[in-house]
Structures are given as structure tokens and as C-alpha cells.
Scaffold this motif. Sequence first.
Motif, PDB file in Angstrom:
ATOM      1  N   TYR A 183      -2.309  -0.253  -0.489  1.00  0.00           N
ATOM      2  CA  TYR A 183      -1.431   0.914  -0.623  1.00  0.00           C
ATOM      3  C   TYR A 183      -0.248   0.797   0.340  1.00  0.00           C
ATOM      4  N   ARG A 184      -0.541   0.348   1.544  1.00  0.00           N
ATOM      5  CA  ARG A 184       0.535   0.190   2.525  1.00  0.00           C
ATOM      6  C   ARG A 184       1.528  -0.867   2.049  1.00  0.00           C
ATOM      7  N   ALA A 185       1.014  -1.992   1.554  1.00  0.00           N
ATOM      8  CA  ALA A 185       1.904  -3.055   1.079  1.00  0.00           C
ATOM      9  C   ALA A 185       2.755  -2.574  -0.085  1.00  0.00           C
ATOM     10  N   LEU A 186       2.126  -1.870  -1.030  1.00  0.00           N
ATOM     11  CA  LEU A 186       2.880  -1.396  -2.194  1.00  0.00           C
ATOM     12  C   LEU A 186       3.913  -0.349  -1.791  1.00  0.00           C
ATOM     13  N   ALA A 187       3.573   0.475  -0.797  1.00  0.00           N
ATOM     14  CA  ALA A 187       4.555   1.449  -0.309  1.00  0.00           C
ATOM     15  C   ALA A 187       5.757   0.725   0.291  1.00  0.00           C
ATOM     16  N   LEU A 188       5.490  -0.313   1.064  1.00  0.00           N
ATOM     17  CA  LEU A 188       6.586  -1.073   1.666  1.00  0.00           C
ATOM     18  C   LEU A 188       7.416  -1.785   0.596  1.00  0.00           C
ATOM     19  N   VAL A 189       6.748  -2.298  -0.431  1.00  0.00           N
ATOM     20  CA  VAL A 189       7.469  -2.949  -1.534  1.00  0.00           C
ATOM     21  C   VAL A 189       8.395  -1.949  -2.220  1.00  0.00           C
ATOM     22  N   ALA A 190       7.875  -0.742  -2.461  1.00  0.00           N
ATOM     23  CA  ALA A 190       8.684   0.272  -3.134  1.00  0.00           C
ATOM     24  C   ALA A 190       9.868   0.717  -2.278  1.00  0.00           C
ATOM     25  N   LEU A 191       9.716   0.607  -0.965  1.00  0.00           N
ATOM     26  CA  LEU A 191      10.815   0.981  -0.069  1.00  0.00           C
ATOM     27  C   LEU A 191      11.866  -0.121   0.056  1.00  0.00           C
ATOM     28  N   ALA A 192      11.527  -1.325  -0.351  1.00  0.00           N
ATOM     29  CA  ALA A 192      12.415  -2.473  -0.151  1.00  0.00           C
ATOM     30  C   ALA A 192      13.814  -2.292  -0.744  1.00  0.00           C
ATOM     31  N   PRO A 193      13.972  -1.704  -1.945  1.00  0.00           N
ATOM     32  CA  PRO A 193      15.339  -1.530  -2.459  1.00  0.00           C
ATOM     33  C   PRO A 193      16.223  -0.697  -1.534  1.00  0.00           C
ATOM     34  N   HIS A 194      15.594   0.223  -0.795  1.00  0.00           N
ATOM     35  CA  HIS A 194      16.360   1.036   0.152  1.00  0.00           C
ATOM     36  C   HIS A 194      16.501   0.337   1.502  1.00  0.00           C
ATOM     37  N   LEU A 195      15.541  -0.529   1.793  1.00  0.00           N
ATOM     38  CA  LEU A 195      15.477  -1.130   3.121  1.00  0.00           C
ATOM     39  C   LEU A 195      14.982  -2.570   2.994  1.00  0.00           C
ATOM     40  N   PRO A 196      15.842  -3.479   2.534  1.00  0.00           N
ATOM     41  CA  PRO A 196      15.390  -4.856   2.291  1.00  0.00           C
ATOM     42  C   PRO A 196      14.792  -5.529   3.523  1.00  0.00           C
ATOM     43  N   ASP A 197      15.202  -5.072   4.718  1.00  0.00           N
ATOM     44  CA  ASP A 197      14.668  -5.753   5.901  1.00  0.00           C
ATOM     45  C   ASP A 197      13.202  -5.420   6.158  1.00  0.00           C
ATOM     46  N   VAL A 198      12.612  -4.572   5.289  1.00  0.00           N
ATOM     47  CA  VAL A 198      11.189  -4.280   5.419  1.00  0.00           C
ATOM     48  C   VAL A 198      10.336  -5.345   4.721  1.00  0.00           C
ATOM     49  N   LEU A 199      10.979  -6.215   3.949  1.00  0.00           N
ATOM     50  CA  LEU A 199      10.218  -7.196   3.174  1.00  0.00           C
ATOM     51  C   LEU A 199       9.355  -8.125   4.030  1.00  0.00           C
ATOM     52  N   PRO A 200       9.848  -8.628   5.160  1.00  0.00           N
ATOM     53  CA  PRO A 200       8.956  -9.467   5.976  1.00  0.00           C
ATOM     54  C   PRO A 200       7.678  -8.732   6.379  1.00  0.00           C
ATOM     55  N   GLU A 201       7.836  -7.456   6.709  1.00  0.00           N
ATOM     56  CA  GLU A 201       6.662  -6.680   7.108  1.00  0.00           C
ATOM     57  C   GLU A 201       5.733  -6.448   5.916  1.00  0.00           C
ATOM     58  N   ALA A 202       6.341  -6.186   4.751  1.00  0.00           N
ATOM     59  CA  ALA A 202       5.523  -5.991   3.552  1.00  0.00           C
ATOM     60  C   ALA A 202       4.734  -7.253   3.234  1.00  0.00           C
ATOM     61  N   LEU A 203       5.381  -8.393   3.410  1.00  0.00           N
ATOM     62  CA  LEU A 203       4.689  -9.656   3.152  1.00  0.00           C
ATOM     63  C   LEU A 203       3.571  -9.874   4.166  1.00  0.00           C
ATOM     64  N   ASP A 204       3.845  -9.560   5.431  1.00  0.00           N
ATOM     65  CA  ASP A 204       2.787  -9.669   6.447  1.00  0.00           C
ATOM     66  C   ASP A 204       1.609  -8.774   6.096  1.00  0.00           C
ATOM     67  N   CYS A 205       1.940  -7.588   5.614  1.00  0.00           N
ATOM     68  CA  CYS A 205       0.891  -6.641   5.229  1.00  0.00           C
ATOM     69  C   CYS A 205       0.064  -7.221   4.083  1.00  0.00           C
ATOM     70  N   ALA A 206       0.744  -7.786   3.099  1.00  0.00           N
ATOM     71  CA  ALA A 206       0.039  -8.382   1.957  1.00  0.00           C
ATOM     72  C   ALA A 206      -0.850  -9.531   2.416  1.00  0.00           C
ATOM     73  N   ARG A 207      -0.329 -10.340   3.322  1.00  0.00           N
ATOM     74  CA  ARG A 207      -1.099 -11.494   3.802  1.00  0.00           C
ATOM     75  C   ARG A 207      -2.357 -11.062   4.555  1.00  0.00           C
ATOM     76  N   GLY A 208      -2.312  -9.852   5.101  1.00  0.00           N
ATOM     77  CA  GLY A 208      -3.454  -9.381   5.882  1.00  0.00           C
ATOM     78  C   GLY A 208      -4.513  -8.656   5.074  1.00  0.00           C
ATOM     79  N   ILE A 209      -4.288  -8.520   3.779  1.00  0.00           N
ATOM     80  CA  ILE A 209      -5.274  -7.815   2.946  1.00  0.00           C
ATOM     81  C   ILE A 209      -6.525  -8.678   2.811  1.00  0.00           C
ATOM     82  N   TRP A 210      -7.654  -8.090   3.132  1.00  0.00           N
ATOM     83  CA  TRP A 210      -8.900  -8.860   3.139  1.00  0.00           C
ATOM     84  C   TRP A 210      -9.361  -9.202   1.728  1.00  0.00           C
ATOM     85  N   ASP A 211      -9.326  -8.219   0.838  1.00  0.00           N
ATOM     86  CA  ASP A 211      -9.815  -8.448  -0.526  1.00  0.00           C
ATOM     87  C   ASP A 211      -8.831  -9.344  -1.288  1.00  0.00           C
ATOM     88  N   GLU A 212      -9.330 -10.443  -1.831  1.00  0.00           N
ATOM     89  CA  GLU A 212      -8.439 -11.421  -2.464  1.00  0.00           C
ATOM     90  C   GLU A 212      -7.785 -10.888  -3.738  1.00  0.00           C
TER      91      GLU A 212
END
Length: 516
Positions: free
Chosen positions: A6-35
Motif C-alpha cells: 500500500y505504501r509503495a502504491l501510494a508513492l507510485v500514485a504520487l509520482a506524477p506530482h512528485l517525480p523525485d519520490v520514485l527512488p523511495e517508491a522503488l526502495d519501498c517496493a524492494r523491501g516488500i517481503w511477500d514476493e
Amino acid sequence: MSDEEYRALALVALAPHLPDVLPEALDCARGIWDEYDRADALVALAPHLPERLLPQALDCARGISDEEHRVNALVALAPHLPDVLPEALDCARGIWDEYDRADALVDLAPHLPDVLPEALDCARGLSDEEHRVNALVALAPHLPERLLPQALDCARGLSDEEHRARVLVALAPHLPDVLPKALDCARGLSDEEHRARALVALAPHLSDVLPEALDCARGLSDQWSRANALVALVPHLPDVLPEALDCARGLSHEYKRALALRALAPHLSDLLPEALDCARGLSHEYSRALALVALVPHLPDVLPEALDCARGLSDQWSRANALVALAPHLPERLLPQALDCAKGISHEYYRADALVTLVPHLPDVLPEALDCARGISHEYYRANALVALAPHLPDVLPEALDCARGISDQWSRARALKALAPHLPNVLLPQALDCPRAIGDESKRAEVLQELIKSLTPSSVDFDLWQQILDSLASLTRPNFLEALPELAPLIIELGGIEALRETVAAVDDVSRWWK
């Protein structure tokens, strides 16, 4: 779905308004335990990632141990990293489950045309016939001519005739050079209905087959199947119209007769009077009404008769449905009769349904429709009717909102509030935002809040209303809050500038560390 996703998807949805959030969104995605969730987050991120982040996304995808999920992530990245396609192919080939392997190869086929023979072989080798059929149907639009004979052979080898016919129908538009073989296969189907369906599907591509398809349709013993086959042939063989009409008229089951007539209506011109006679002759009142309604677009003079037929239906559900079908075609002079008919339906739900459909066509009788809606005793049906009237009578919006707020059943209240949300003026938004708090079921509460937030504009929100919005959202759990957060981005930027949005993202990041 996990909090991390949910956090990753929220960050993805915010990216059009704030593209510099993408690195953080990717970090968040990489940290998701469930494959599975991690792959889903990567798929959502892939279209937005700048070139510099693609290697990290690729590393993340490669780190997914489950081959099926890894393929999904790699395929999502492939349009941006063409060099990854061979790796995705190797991964797909390594999937142990044969159906998942075939599915992955089919997904790759549009990007790697050279893999089509292998994907077809994989599909042909599936032990479960239904899975084999699904894979062949998915592959059909992508197969080059040279592979079509093999696909056709596979179709011919299916033991279940319905499966065989389904694949033939899917292959038919793509079989220019092997149509004769497809035709042989269709001719070999022992079940007459499946054979007719396959021949009718092939006929537009093989004009010489039309007479044979017609003979096959005529030979069907089941009259309903015969009528359907003849109706399907009418666009290609207009001379079949009278015969199709006779077949439709001869159906003993009146409802099926009405359905066949409705299907024929767009093709009837000189035969319309005959079709009208046939419709009038139906003894089952609802079937007769349906048949007359179907003819209305082609015979506008039938409208009064169709309305009389609808008004005379004894079953209230049937009467309401017939009115709903007639409403878009009724001229102004017939609307009062239709309204009387709707008002005469004693069952409140059906009456509301008929009224709601008539409202857009009743500019002069809106006050009467409003009185009728107000008289509905059932709170949800009353709210539903008022909500439907609100776009045409803006002054009724406060009343509609009060009615929706007063519905005791939470599910019904949530539905009514969601329907109202797009129409509410700024002055009613504070009251509307108070409503969801009393909805105990969080998923319904979240749905209503998200719908209300969508109707907000930066110009409509002052600080007090903003505080109220935040208070309402505070009643949600993290996943539902994060799902609603992207809708707030324009408001956050308006009230606090882009820096406020950055701080919001930072706050999400801070809190996320507390979850772990």
C-alpha cells in the motif's frame, strides 16, 4: 495486500506530482517481503521509472525467487529494458508448472516473436485440455501464418467438441492460407450445434462456405439453436432474413421467441410489419412487451402500443423493467402516462427504479417526480430516488444528503453517499465528510471518503475543511489511508506547496519504519 505494498502504491500514485519520490517508491517496493506483492509493486512502478532507476528495478525483479512472479516483473520492465527479454524467457522456461509456463511464454510472445513456436509447443503440450484451449485462444492473434497449421492441428486434436469449436472460432480470422483445413475440421464436428457455430464463424472468411453454413444452420434439430445460427448469418446472407424470422416466430418458448425477434430487429426493414404482428401475437405479456420495445427504434409509431403493453403488465418487476427500456425512446407527450405507470407500481424499489430512469426525460414533471420520491417509505429507496433527481434539481441535494445520512443500514448508506459525492456543492461537503465516521465497516467508510475526496478541488477547500478531511481520514487503517492519500496530492500542493507534499512523503517514510 501488505502495508508495504500500500505504501509503495501510494508513492507510485504520487509520482506524477512528485517525480523525485520514485527512488523511495522503488526502495519501498524492494523491501516488500511477500514476493507476489513485490512483483505487483514493480509492475505498477515500471512505466514511471527513469532510466537511471531501471537497473535497480531489474535487480529487484531478479531477486524474486518464484519464477512466475519474477517473469511478471521482468515482462513489465521489458519495454524499457529490451535486453532483459532473453532473461525473462529463460525464467519463463524454468517455471515448473506447465500452465504457468505456457502463460508466461504467451505473455512474452508479443515482445519476442521468435518465441511463438515454443509458446505454441508449450500450449499444445498442456495435459489439461481446458488450459490448452485457453492458451491457444490467447496465442491465436499473435501466430504467424506458418504456425497456424500446427495450431489448427492442435485444435483438431481436442477431444471435447465445444473446446474444439472455441479454438476454431478464435483461429478463424487469422487463417488466410489454412482456411480449407479449418473448414475440414469444422465439418468434422459431430455435434451439430458446435459444427454450425464453427461454420458460421468461418463463413465471413470463406464466402463459398456461406451456403454450407446455411445448410448446417437449417439442419439443426434444436429450434432455438437454429434460430441463433440463422440470425448470425443474416448480416452475411440478407436473403435469409425471412427464414430467420419464420424460425424466430416458430419458437414455442415465448421468451426465446422475443429474444430472437429482438436480435433480428436491426436487420428488418420490409419485414418490420410482419415482425410487429409476431410480437403482438405473443401470449406471454412480458415477452410481448420486450418484443415491442425492441421494435420501437425501427417503428417509432409502436411507442404508444409498447407503453400500453408495459402499463398492462401485472408483474411489477416486469412493468418497471419495460418502462426502463422504453424511457429513452418516449416522446414528451407520452411521458405523463409513463410517469403515472411508474407511480402506480406499489413496490417501492421498482417504483424508484422506474422513476429514476424517467427523470432525465421529464423536465416539466420534476416537482411531481420529487413528490413521488419523497413519498417512498423505505429509506434507501427514497434516498436512491432523491440522489437520481439531484443532478436535475440541485435544490434537493441537502434533502438527499439528509436522507442518505439517515439510512440505518451501513451498506445502503455508503452506497447512497458514494452516489451523491460527485454532485455535492462546497457548502455541503463538511456535512458529507461527517457522515462516514458513523459507518462501522472500514472498507465502506474508506470507499465513501475516497469518493468524497475525488470531488474536492483546491479552490473548494479552506483550512477548516482541510482539518476535517484529515480528521475523517484518521479513522482509517494505514492501508486505506495510503490508498486515499494520492487523491489529496493536489490539495496538499495548493495549501502548502510542493514542499508540503515532500514532507508528507517523508512522514510516510518515517512512520513506515515504525511498522517494521
